[in-house]
Write an enzyme that holds these catalytic residues in place. Structure first.
Site, short mmCIF file in Angstrom:
data_model
loop_
_atom_site.label_atom_id
_atom_site.label_comp_id
_atom_site.label_asym_id
_atom_site.label_seq_id
_atom_site.Cartn_x
_atom_site.Cartn_y
_atom_site.Cartn_z
CB ALA A 1 47.20 54.61 48.65
CD GLU B 1 15.28 32.01 44.22
OE1 GLU B 1 14.30 31.65 45.10
OE2 GLU B 1 15.40 31.29 43.20
CG HIS C 1 48.55 44.26 44.51
ND1 HIS C 1 48.28 43.27 43.11
CD2 HIS C 1 47.43 45.08 44.35
CE1 HIS C 1 46.85 43.85 43.05
NE2 HIS C 1 46.53 44.81 43.86
N GLY D 1 47.90 45.48 58.77
CA GLY D 1 46.10 45.71 58.48
C GLY D 1 45.30 44.07 58.01
CD GLU E 1 18.55 28.40 45.89
OE1 GLU E 1 17.14 29.16 45.66
OE2 GLU E 1 18.60 27.49 44.75
CD GLN F 1 47.65 39.10 52.28
OE1 GLN F 1 47.86 38.75 52.28
NE2 GLN F 1 45.97 38.52 51.80
CD GLN G 1 53.17 48.21 48.51
OE1 GLN G 1 53.61 48.50 47.66
NE2 GLN G 1 52.09 47.69 48.93
CG ASP H 1 44.76 41.32 43.26
OD1 ASP H 1 44.48 42.76 43.53
OD2 ASP H 1 44.29 40.46 43.29
#
Ligand SMILES: NC(=O)C1=CN([C@@H]2O[C@H](COP(=O)(O)OP(=O)(O)OC[C@H]3O[C@@H](n4cnc5c(N)ncnc54)[C@H](O)[C@@H]3O)[C@@H](O)[C@H]2O)C=CC1
Ligand SMILES: CC(=O)[C@](C)(O)C(=O)O
Ligand SMILES: [Mg+2]
Ligand SMILES: [Mg+2]
Length: 350
Positions: free
Chosen positions: A101, A244, A124, A39, A248, A41, A103, A208
């Protein structure tokens, strides 16, 4: 292992100096690294491993868009690209890089191929930490390790190709072979990490989930929207309000923060701005502190994990996510942003 002092606390850090690529290649020379999932990673880590000379294969659902993406990236069906179960069978190190999900759904299949001595690798801590909710409980006779790039897989690949590196955390949940440390660090260097800092599976996922809902993605959109709306409701034009609030920051000020810290960025602004920023930042900190405390509590209780599991296990989760991303993209603020980006000299049509 270097000891680095981070703001007064000494932490374990592994750098490329003490664990060079050659050492990582030696450690993993007899391993077949199976990257399951292509996907965000998956591509970054698999392509970096391949370019770093490791024996890596990809496992992905056949007849899927990501199978086609893998083929387009040069992975060869039947040689370096396989259906998930074939890759699981061939791999001695299983890099489990399906969605969190995903996994859960595929875990019963993965478990069958975790023969003694293999390594199960995550990016993760989610699946293992919230095991009551995910059912991911690895067998005792495999190494269970983590390398979590602190950034997008897209950046991991781009920075690798630029000769740079994205920092990652690493953790060992289970060392069945006595080789878990060497394997996890070698993989961390192999996937393109700049340096590796030590954590645990639980600390990684708690931090994370907090970060991505907080300053990195959620909170930042929230404060952008709040300031933009206040400027607009007081008669400022969309371009002035967007410049603003966002342009920037991304084009001028955040690169200064990345270069040398917040005080450096302040010091390179007007004394008028410095006075104001130094007077107001604590007010914003105090106003957002209760929200961050609530966020962390929801993460630690597992409620945020459950929310993600419930939503991203739906068959139409991608459609729903895309609808919400479209709403963001088509909001006035980000619509104005698209016009501002086009005006950047580098984007002007030659
Ligand atoms: N996206 C990122 O840059 C980062 C991701 N991570 C972690 O890396 C892991 C992979 O994350 P991503 O690459 O973002 O995943 P992703 O959300 O892009 O999904 C990866 C692959 O899983 C497949 N998939 C999803 N559900 C499936 C199912 N039920 N059966 C079979 N395949 C399924 C998808 O088709 C996709 O190809 C996760 O644990 C994530 O938390 C860590 C750091 C950053
Ligand atoms: C890119 C990253 O580190 C995140 C935000 O944690 C993720 O994509 O899960
Ligand atoms: Mg992250
Ligand atoms: Mg994350």
């Amino acid at each position: 292992m270097a000891k680095i002092n981070f703001g007064g606390t000494e932490e374990n850090v592994v750098t490329r100096e003490e664990f060079p690529l050659a050492k990582a290649q030696e450690v993993l020379k007899d391993e077949t690294i199976a990257v399951i999932g292509y996907g965000v990673q998956g591509p970054g880590q698999a392509l970096n491993l391949k370019d770093n000379g490791f024996n890596v294969i990809v496992g992905q659902r056949k007849d899927s868009k990501t199978w086609d993406k893998a083929v387009a990236d040069g992975w060869e069906p039947g040689k370096t690209l396989f259906p998930i179960e074939e890759a699981l069978d061939k791999g001695t190190i299983i890099q489990y890089l399906l969605s969190d999900a995903g996994q859960i759904a595929v875990w019963p299949t993965v478990e069958k191929y975790l023969k003694p001595g293999k390594a199960l690798y995550f990016s993760h801590g989610f699946g293992v930490t919230y095991k009551e909710r995910t059912g991911i409980i690895p067998p005792k006779d495999v190494d269970v390790i983590l390398v979590a790039p602190k950034g997008s897989g897209t950046s991991l690949r781009r920075m690798f190709l630029e000769g740079r590196g994205l920092n990652s955390s690493y953790a060992i949940f289970q060392d069945a072979t006595g080789k878990a440390f060497d394997r996890v660090v070698a993989l961390g260097i192999g996937v393109g990490s700049g340096y590796l800092f030590e954590t645990t599976f639980q600390k990684e996922v708690y931090s994370d989930l907090t970060g991505e809902r907080g300053t990195l993605m959620g909170a930042i959109q929230g404060i952008f929207a709040a300031q933009y709306e206040v400027l607009r409701s007081n008669g400022h034009s969309p371009s002035e309000a967007f410049n603003e609030t966002v342009e920037e920051l991304t084009q001028s000020l955040m690169p200064l923060v990345a270069e040398n810290g917040m005080d450096w960025m302040y010091a390179n602004c007007s004394t008028t701005a410095q006075r104001g920023a130094l007077d107001w930042w604590k007010k914003f900190r105090d106003a957002s502190m209760p929200v961050f405390k609530e966020l962390y509590s929801e993460v630690a209780k597992g409620n945020e994990a459950q929310r993600s599991i419930d939503a991203n296990s739906q068959s139409d989760y991608r459609v729903k996510l895309e609808e919400e991303l479209k709403e963001l993209r088509e909001s006035e603020m980000w619509n104005a942003g698209a016009a501002v980006r086009q005006l950047r000299p580098e984007n002007q049509k030659k």
